[in-house]
Design a protein around this motif. Structure first.
Motif, PDB file in Angstrom:
ATOM      1  N   PRO A  13       0.819  -1.207   0.000  1.00  0.00           N
ATOM      2  CA  PRO A  13       0.000   0.000   0.000  1.00  0.00           C
ATOM      3  C   PRO A  13       0.860   1.267   0.000  1.00  0.00           C
ATOM      4  O   PRO A  13       0.722   2.115   0.876  1.00  0.00           O
ATOM      5  N   LEU A  14       1.784   1.401  -0.943  1.00  0.00           N
ATOM      6  CA  LEU A  14       2.602   2.604  -0.985  1.00  0.00           C
ATOM      7  C   LEU A  14       1.725   3.836  -1.179  1.00  0.00           C
ATOM      8  O   LEU A  14       0.698   3.798  -1.847  1.00  0.00           O
ATOM      9  N   LYS A  15       2.182   4.922  -0.581  1.00  0.00           N
ATOM     10  CA  LYS A  15       1.469   6.196  -0.693  1.00  0.00           C
ATOM     11  C   LYS A  15       2.123   7.036  -1.788  1.00  0.00           C
ATOM     12  O   LYS A  15       3.011   6.571  -2.499  1.00  0.00           O
ATOM     13  N   THR A  16       1.729   8.270  -1.901  1.00  0.00           N
ATOM     14  CA  THR A  16       2.170   9.132  -2.991  1.00  0.00           C
ATOM     15  C   THR A  16       3.691   9.217  -3.121  1.00  0.00           C
ATOM     16  O   THR A  16       4.236   8.992  -4.198  1.00  0.00           O
ATOM     17  N   GLY A  17       4.378   9.536  -2.045  1.00  0.00           N
ATOM     18  CA  GLY A  17       5.834   9.684  -2.110  1.00  0.00           C
ATOM     19  C   GLY A  17       6.528   8.388  -2.466  1.00  0.00           C
ATOM     20  O   GLY A  17       7.458   8.371  -3.279  1.00  0.00           O
ATOM     21  N   GLY A  18       6.090   7.297  -1.865  1.00  0.00           N
ATOM     22  CA  GLY A  18       6.673   5.992  -2.155  1.00  0.00           C
ATOM     23  C   GLY A  18       6.433   5.559  -3.584  1.00  0.00           C
ATOM     24  O   GLY A  18       7.336   5.046  -4.264  1.00  0.00           O
ATOM     25  N   ARG A  19       5.219   5.768  -4.079  1.00  0.00           N
ATOM     26  CA  ARG A  19       4.911   5.418  -5.476  1.00  0.00           C
ATOM     27  C   ARG A  19       5.741   6.253  -6.441  1.00  0.00           C
ATOM     28  O   ARG A  19       6.212   5.752  -7.458  1.00  0.00           O
ATOM     29  N   ARG A  20       5.923   7.524  -6.107  1.00  0.00           N
ATOM     30  CA  ARG A  20       6.700   8.408  -6.974  1.00  0.00           C
ATOM     31  C   ARG A  20       8.147   7.910  -7.091  1.00  0.00           C
ATOM     32  O   ARG A  20       8.713   7.849  -8.186  1.00  0.00           O
ATOM     33  N   LEU A  21       8.760   7.539  -5.950  1.00  0.00           N
ATOM     34  CA  LEU A  21      10.128   7.031  -5.985  1.00  0.00           C
ATOM     35  C   LEU A  21      10.187   5.722  -6.761  1.00  0.00           C
ATOM     36  O   LEU A  21      11.077   5.519  -7.593  1.00  0.00           O
ATOM     37  N   TRP A  22       9.239   4.818  -6.501  1.00  0.00           N
ATOM     38  CA  TRP A  22       9.213   3.525  -7.188  1.00  0.00           C
ATOM     39  C   TRP A  22       9.224   3.722  -8.702  1.00  0.00           C
ATOM     40  O   TRP A  22      10.032   3.134  -9.418  1.00  0.00           O
ATOM     41  N   ARG A  23       8.312   4.565  -9.170  1.00  0.00           N
ATOM     42  CA  ARG A  23       8.214   4.796 -10.619  1.00  0.00           C
ATOM     43  C   ARG A  23       9.465   5.472 -11.180  1.00  0.00           C
ATOM     44  O   ARG A  23       9.934   5.100 -12.259  1.00  0.00           O
ATOM     45  N   SER A  24       9.988   6.460 -10.469  1.00  0.00           N
ATOM     46  CA  SER A  24      11.131   7.198 -11.007  1.00  0.00           C
ATOM     47  C   SER A  24      12.383   6.329 -11.084  1.00  0.00           C
ATOM     48  O   SER A  24      13.142   6.426 -12.045  1.00  0.00           O
ATOM     49  N   VAL A  25      12.581   5.462 -10.101  1.00  0.00           N
ATOM     50  CA  VAL A  25      13.759   4.584 -10.139  1.00  0.00           C
ATOM     51  C   VAL A  25      13.600   3.541 -11.239  1.00  0.00           C
ATOM     52  O   VAL A  25      14.515   3.322 -12.041  1.00  0.00           O
ATOM     53  N   LEU A  26      12.438   2.909 -11.303  1.00  0.00           N
ATOM     54  CA  LEU A  26      12.255   1.863 -12.300  1.00  0.00           C
ATOM     55  C   LEU A  26      12.126   2.414 -13.721  1.00  0.00           C
ATOM     56  O   LEU A  26      12.290   1.668 -14.685  1.00  0.00           O
ATOM     57  N   ALA A  27      11.864   3.703 -13.866  1.00  0.00           N
ATOM     58  CA  ALA A  27      11.864   4.317 -15.192  1.00  0.00           C
ATOM     59  C   ALA A  27      13.290   4.436 -15.727  1.00  0.00           C
ATOM     60  O   ALA A  27      13.502   4.469 -16.945  1.00  0.00           O
ATOM     61  N   ARG A  28      14.256   4.462 -14.817  1.00  0.00           N
ATOM     62  CA  ARG A  28      15.666   4.637 -15.224  1.00  0.00           C
ATOM     63  C   ARG A  28      16.501   3.375 -15.138  1.00  0.00           C
ATOM     64  O   ARG A  28      17.510   3.270 -15.834  1.00  0.00           O
ATOM     65  N   PHE A  29      16.116   2.426 -14.265  1.00  0.00           N
ATOM     66  CA  PHE A  29      16.970   1.277 -14.000  1.00  0.00           C
ATOM     67  C   PHE A  29      16.192  -0.029 -13.990  1.00  0.00           C
ATOM     68  O   PHE A  29      15.048  -0.069 -13.544  1.00  0.00           O
ATOM     69  N   ALA A  30      16.838  -1.094 -14.444  1.00  0.00           N
ATOM     70  CA  ALA A  30      16.299  -2.445 -14.308  1.00  0.00           C
ATOM     71  C   ALA A  30      16.902  -3.021 -13.037  1.00  0.00           C
ATOM     72  O   ALA A  30      18.123  -3.104 -12.914  1.00  0.00           O
ATOM     73  N   LEU A  31      16.066  -3.361 -12.080  1.00  0.00           N
ATOM     74  CA  LEU A  31      16.559  -3.847 -10.807  1.00  0.00           C
ATOM     75  C   LEU A  31      16.359  -5.350 -10.687  1.00  0.00           C
ATOM     76  O   LEU A  31      15.337  -5.886 -11.126  1.00  0.00           O
TER      77      LEU A  31
END
Length: 107
Positions: A13-31
């Protein structure tokens, strides 16, 4: 970490800030999966910080205590959570864009 364009949906249940970080990192990197676990902890930490800051904003940054006026405990915990976040991000190896020279700058 390799660059990728595929972004997986943020875990609940990530909130706004957590979702934003998740998307921004995965938009740039394959983890790798173990890196996604660490990223999830970063996201949860951001959400915790946001919650703590909201509590302090609602109550006021200074509170009365039996010992007198003092900083709101939520602010103290938010500071500790920021340190945790910094360490998690460092362990994850996400480069700090602020440390990268701007395009056209000589390094």
């Amino acid at each position: 970490m390799a660059t990728t364009t595929r972004i997986s949906k943020p875990p609940m249940p990530l909130k706004t800030g957590g979702r934003r970080l998740w998307r921004s990192v995965l938009a740039r990197f394959a983890l790798a999966e173990h890196e996604k676990v660490m990223l999830l902890e970063c996201c949860r930490t951001i959400d915790t910080i946001d919650d703590l800051v909201a509590i302090a904003a609602a109550d006021g940054v200074v509170i009365e205590s039996p010992q007198g006026r003092k900083a709101h405990p939520a602010l103290t915990e938010a500071r500790q959570q920021r340190l945790v976040l910094t360490r998690l991000l460092r362990m994850l190896g996400i480069p700090d864009d602020a440390d990268e020279p701007a395009e056209g700058d000589d390094a």
